[in-house]
Write an enzyme that holds these catalytic residues in place. Structure first.
Site, PDB file in Angstrom:
ATOM      1  N   SER A  19     -46.568 -26.871  -8.878  1.00  0.00           N
ATOM      2  CA  SER A  19     -45.624 -25.795  -9.190  1.00  0.00           C
ATOM      3  C   SER A  19     -44.873 -25.479  -7.901  1.00  0.00           C
ATOM      4  CB  SER A  19     -46.349 -24.568  -9.738  1.00  0.00           C
ATOM      5  OG  SER A  19     -47.393 -24.177  -8.877  1.00  0.00           O
ATOM      6  N   GLU A  21     -42.336 -22.672  -5.655  1.00  0.00           N
ATOM      7  CA  GLU A  21     -41.906 -21.271  -5.524  1.00  0.00           C
ATOM      8  C   GLU A  21     -40.552 -21.184  -4.829  1.00  0.00           C
ATOM      9  OE1 GLU A  21     -44.954 -18.370  -4.571  1.00  0.00           O
ATOM     10  OE2 GLU A  21     -43.592 -17.468  -3.110  1.00  0.00           O
ATOM     11  N   ASP A 113     -45.814  -5.697  -0.962  1.00  0.00           N
ATOM     12  CA  ASP A 113     -45.861  -5.083   0.369  1.00  0.00           C
ATOM     13  C   ASP A 113     -44.870  -3.930   0.413  1.00  0.00           C
ATOM     14  OD1 ASP A 113     -47.779  -6.560   1.869  1.00  0.00           O
ATOM     15  OD2 ASP A 113     -46.430  -8.284   1.725  1.00  0.00           O
ATOM     16  N   PHE A 223     -44.615 -15.496  11.266  1.00  0.00           N
ATOM     17  CA  PHE A 223     -44.933 -14.906   9.970  1.00  0.00           C
ATOM     18  C   PHE A 223     -46.446 -14.952   9.701  1.00  0.00           C
ATOM     19  CE2 PHE A 223     -45.095 -15.124   5.250  1.00  0.00           C
ATOM     20  CZ  PHE A 223     -44.579 -13.867   5.019  1.00  0.00           C
ATOM     21  N   HIS A 273     -49.490 -25.537  -5.432  1.00  0.00           N
ATOM     22  CA  HIS A 273     -48.318 -24.665  -5.509  1.00  0.00           C
ATOM     23  C   HIS A 273     -47.591 -24.784  -4.166  1.00  0.00           C
ATOM     24  CE1 HIS A 273     -46.045 -21.144  -6.982  1.00  0.00           C
ATOM     25  NE2 HIS A 273     -46.110 -20.670  -5.747  1.00  0.00           N
TER      26      HIS A 273
END
Ligand code: FAD
Length: 304
Positions: A19, A21, A113, A223, A273
């Site tokens: 999958s 994103e 968040d 990050f 993913h």
């Protein structure tokens, strides 16, 4: 008898599901790039593609627009991310109803968040859903959707311990979550240990590794520190000195992602993913290496 390891068997692609994103684009140029990516990844026939929901619900309109375009102009199955941030229960229920009316059958349910970004203290909206588990319940109240939730192989940064995390994951499963997708990680041992511990905690849904191909090591390192993902020293060493050499950086990034995914295949993982960052190259390369090849389009299958 096949003497090759699992990851080198020619039929491996038949056993693997992927999958992808995406994030909703901010402007026309980013929209064109996303659509180019969607077009390149579509023939790989992913199980679904998901579209994120910006911090603080800031991309509500753009997420909806992107999901709608995928439904209308591709053969892909979209999953809409949703969060609980800064919204009342009624507002969240309304967004779910709008997605359902559009034809969306899959969701990724998250607490989210704060608007201030990852790391800022989270305050649930007084009239809203407090966490991912409550949001899964709200989704299930409106339909028998396929619902993915988050999982953290290195623990959620706000969580005091793994037991608290597993407790939350179990609550999400009890409310009806279909699968968990992990935060990205670079050390496969951490993922394997996490899955073992989840099973011991009575959590039996698939826990799909979230794989982040590295387009910019500098950005990923920055990050990762904020979202609690550990960057091993050997990974930093691989990208050392490549900040101003994008071609070598891209080749190394493909090798690193391929290595991680093939190792997970050897460990028995069959679902992946990919955090695409709206770019196709690295994802296509990794998919190619695990036997996921473009399939011809079936005429008339797009929900035009
Ligand atoms: P929950 O599942 O509700 O909680 C996760 C863990 O955090 C819990 O196990 C618990 O231990 C701890 N926790 C939660 N609340 C508290 C608290 N008040 N005090 C102490 N501990 C607490 N963010 C977005 O904004 N948009 C997206 O589209 C998005 N997509 C994501 C997709 C994936 C696959 C993943 C892994 C994350 C995504 N995120 C997204 C990030 C996510 O919103 C954040 O990690 C957020 O901090 C937690 O959301 P959650 O759904 O994991 O929370």
């Amino acid at each position: 008898m096949n003497q090759y390891p699992l990851s080198r068997r020619s039929d491996i692609g038949n056993k693997i599901r992927v999958s992808f994103e995406f994030f909703p684009p901010k402007n026309d140029e980013m929209e064109a790039r996303l659509w180019d990516t969607v077009t390149r990844l579509e023939p790989l026939k992913p199980q679904f593609v998901s579209v994120t929901y910006g911090a603080g619900g800031t991309t509500r309109e753009r997420t909806a627009r992107t999901v709608k375009r995928i439904l209308q102009e591709s053969t892909l199955t979209p999953a809409a991310h949703m969060t609980c941030v800064d919204a009342t229960r009624e507002e969240v229920d309304q967004v779910i109803a709008e997605f359902a009316a559009m034809g969306v059958k899959r969701f990724v349910a998250l607490r989210g968040d704060p608007k201030e970004g990852v790391g800022a203290a989270y305050q649930p909206h007084p009239g809203g859903y407090a966490n991912g588990a409550e949001l899964v319940g709200a989704l299930k109240a409106q339909g028998d959707f396929d619902i993915s939730v988050s999982a953290y192989p290195e623990k959620h940064p706000e969580s005091p311990d793994f037991a608290t995390d597993f407790d939350m994951l179990k609550r999400k499963v009890d409310k009806g979550a279909t699968r968990a997708v992990t935060q990205f990680f670079f050390d496969n041992d951490l993922y394997e240990r996490y899955v073992e511990r989840a099973r011991k905690a009575g959590i039996y849904i698939p826990i799909v590794p979230g794989v982040l191909p590295i387009h910019s090591f500098a950005q990923v390192a920055n990050f990762s520190a904020r979202c609690g993902a550990h960057v091993p020293y050997w990974l930093a060493e691989r990208f050392e000195g490549l900040d101003r050499d994008p071609q070598t950086h891209a080749l190394v990034a493909a090798a690193v992602a391929v290595e991680q995914v093939l190792d997970l295949v050897e460990r028995g993982v069959s679902d992946f993913h990919f955090y695409t960052m709206n770019r196709a190259d690295l994802v296509v390369a990794v998919c190619h290496m695990i036997g996921i090849r473009p399939q011809p389009a079936v005429q008339g299958s797009a929900a035009a």
